[in-house]
Design an enzyme around this catalytic site. Structure first.
Site, PDB file in Angstrom:
ATOM      1  N   LYS A  75       0.842  -1.199   0.000  1.00 16.91           N
ATOM      2  CA  LYS A  75       0.000   0.000   0.000  1.00 16.91           C
ATOM      3  C   LYS A  75       0.877   1.249   0.000  1.00 16.91           C
ATOM      4  O   LYS A  75       1.869   1.314   0.738  1.00 16.91           O
ATOM      5  CB  LYS A  75      -0.900  -0.024   1.228  1.00 16.91           C
ATOM      6  CG  LYS A  75      -1.872   1.144   1.352  1.00 16.91           C
ATOM      7  CD  LYS A  75      -2.731   0.995   2.601  1.00 16.91           C
ATOM      8  CE  LYS A  75      -3.777   2.093   2.718  1.00 16.91           C
ATOM      9  NZ  LYS A  75      -4.655   1.912   3.889  1.00 16.91           N
ATOM     10  N   SER A 150      -9.346   2.175   2.723  1.00 19.59           N
ATOM     11  CA  SER A 150      -8.447   2.995   1.938  1.00 19.59           C
ATOM     12  C   SER A 150      -7.373   2.203   1.191  1.00 19.59           C
ATOM     13  O   SER A 150      -6.667   2.765   0.344  1.00 19.59           O
ATOM     14  CB  SER A 150      -7.757   4.016   2.861  1.00 19.59           C
ATOM     15  OG  SER A 150      -6.949   3.362   3.840  1.00 19.59           O
ATOM     16  N   SER A 174      -9.969  -0.255   6.825  1.00 20.24           N
ATOM     17  CA  SER A 174      -9.339  -0.113   5.514  1.00 20.24           C
ATOM     18  C   SER A 174      -8.680  -1.360   4.971  1.00 20.24           C
ATOM     19  O   SER A 174      -8.184  -1.355   3.842  1.00 20.24           O
ATOM     20  CB  SER A 174      -8.325   1.032   5.550  1.00 20.24           C
ATOM     21  OG  SER A 174      -8.982   2.261   5.687  1.00 20.24           O
TER      22      SER A 174
END
Length: 471
Positions: A75, A150, A174
């Site tokens: 990420k 996210s 997330s």
């Protein structure tokens, strides 16, 4: 990239004959054939170099580790040496040192494919990022639907076939949100269990780091390899059923159920009925703490001031650059008084103690709810800020209570809704019971099946990747 279990892939790599390089080339082929947009940066040459180093170590008689050659997407909230860190923002951040999870994966032999998309500074649940791009949810063949945020590129990178592990972070959901939205498995570990070093913070109170994988067994294997507490006697002695028979699952009276779209609730209930038929015990219980925890999360007295405080201290020049979908939602954070912030932290501690007492008194192993109350929305429906805010709140509403209550929680595929979109089953358990929940979730998966057997393959996954996924 084949769908062999992580343990088997790593074992093949550790036996030699250039398996790590072949794995890397398969990941590169899958990425090059994909139009899903999982990554802000994919580095095939760096991936080849890492794989060759693993194969060279094996040829010298060295053991590269239990995750040898496992392709891992990262990420874009994590520092990764040699790769710029944007955190989803409009320009690269200053140099940031790698932290616990990336360093641990390196030490265990994993290789990194590149940086997967994130919502700007991880402040959003839909997965939308107008700055760097929004990955395509692979389950809708016609419309560009949200991938969940996210950790927006995480689940997409798994279906693309370029990664076997995806790194995410979970503050209000997330990891679990994109896991549900894209039909993979993702877990929020107990708050504080793994250091969040090397990751741009959103909330110092609620942030956790973790993994998404295709199956519970893969997640369990990787978690045990990474976890410093995996051999701790107190947890390994924790009782867990050998099969689903005897597993006590609490179904809470909560808005996590009643606010879910009827079709989604029906899919999750159907999965629970299958578990019941296989021998699990379903118990209807009161758990008002879940709804209160959600309300406290959305009052903005913890995450928002902690996020704003970090930006003001460390990245003040980035504040004027925030996109409006982030900046306007952050606007009132500076108005939160210190006394209100401290009261919110105290209220969270008391709520967590209450729900843990309730779980013990009810003698339930897990709480079960839908992960998301709605299907991932089409991006076209989010053009107005108000529509985005509504969708963002809904997509957080199923997962943020576990974060506020210090529960660990996992999302695994329950089925497809009427529009062919994945539906997640969320299982929540007490703080500190991470390995127990992984064992229990593996038992659940043995009844329900993996994502490939239960959901099939997403329509947008290219035929070449689809064939490799089924191997």
């Amino acid at each position: 990239m084949s769908r062999l279990a992580l343990q088997r892939v790593a074992a093949n790599v550790r036996r030699g004959d250039g398996v790590a390089r072949r794995e890397a080339e398969a990941a590169i082929r899958c990425h090059e054939a994909s139009d899903l947009g999982a990554y802000i940066a994919f580095d095939p040459e760096a991936l080849r170099e890492q794989a060759d180093a693993i194969d060279a170590a094996v040829s010298r008689g060295e053991d590269p580790g239990p995750l040898a050659g496992i392709a891992t997407s990262v990420k874009d909230l994590y520092a990764l040496d040699g790769t710029p860190l944007h955190a989803g923002s409009k320009r690269p951040l200053p140099a940031w040192p790698e932290g616990f999870l990336v360093q641990s994966l390196r030490r265990l032999g994993a290789v990194f494919t590149g940086k997967a998309h994130t919502v700007e500074f991880a402040f959003g649940a839909v997965g939308l990022n107008p700055n760097t791009g929004t990955p395509v949810n692979p389950w809708d063949p016609a419309e560009h639907r949200a991938p969940g945020g996210s950790s927006a590129g995480a689940g997409v990178s798994l279906w693309e076939g370029s990664a076997r592990i995806a790194l995410g972070s979970d503050t209000g959901g997330s990891i679990r949100i994109p896991a549900s939205a894209t039909g993979v498995v993702g877990m929020r570990s107990t708050t504080g269990r793994w250091p969040t070093t090397g990751v741009v913070p959103l909330s110092t109170t609620l942030d956790t780091v973790g993994l998404l994988t295709h199956t519970v067994e893969d997640l369990r294997y990787a978690f045990r390899a990474l976890d410093p507490l995996a051999g701790h006697a107190g947890e390994t002695a924790d009782a867990a059923p050998e099969g689903v028979s005897g597993l006590r699952i609490g179904v809470p009276a909560s808005r996590l159920w009643t606010d879910a779209e009827p079709g989604i609730a029906a899919v999750v209930q159907g999965a629970l009925d299958e578990l019941s038929a296989a021998g699990a015990t379903l118990l209807e219980i009161d758990a008002p703490e879940l709804d209160e925890a959600g309300e406290r999360y959305f009052d903005g007295r913890i995450v928002q001031p902690e996020f704003l405080g970090f930006l003001e201290r460390e990245l003040s020049e980035w504040i004027p650059l925030l996109h409006s979908i982030i900046g306007k939602r952050l606007g009132a954070a500076g108005d939160v008084r210190a006394t209100d912030y401290l009261a919110a932290l105290d209220g969270r501690r008391r709520l967590s103690a209450r729900v843990h007492t309730r779980l013990a008194a009810e003698r339930v192993d897990l709480l079960a709810t839908p992960t998301l109350p709605i299907a991932p929305p089409p991006l076209a429906a989010l053009s107005r800020l108000g529509a985005y805010r509504d969708a963002n709140r809904l997509m957080l509403s199923g997962t943020c209570p576990a974060s506020m209550l210090d529960l660990c929680a996992i999302s695994l595929p329950a089925g497809l809704d009427g529009e062919g979109m994945p539906v997640g089953l969320q299982l929540m358990g007490p703080a500190g019971s991470d390995l127990t929940i992984l064992r229990q979730a593996a038992v659940v998966e043995s009844v329900l099946g993996t994502n490939l057997t239960r959901l099939g393959t997403p329509p947008r996954v290219r035929a070449s990747s689809r064939a490799e996924l089924r191997e």
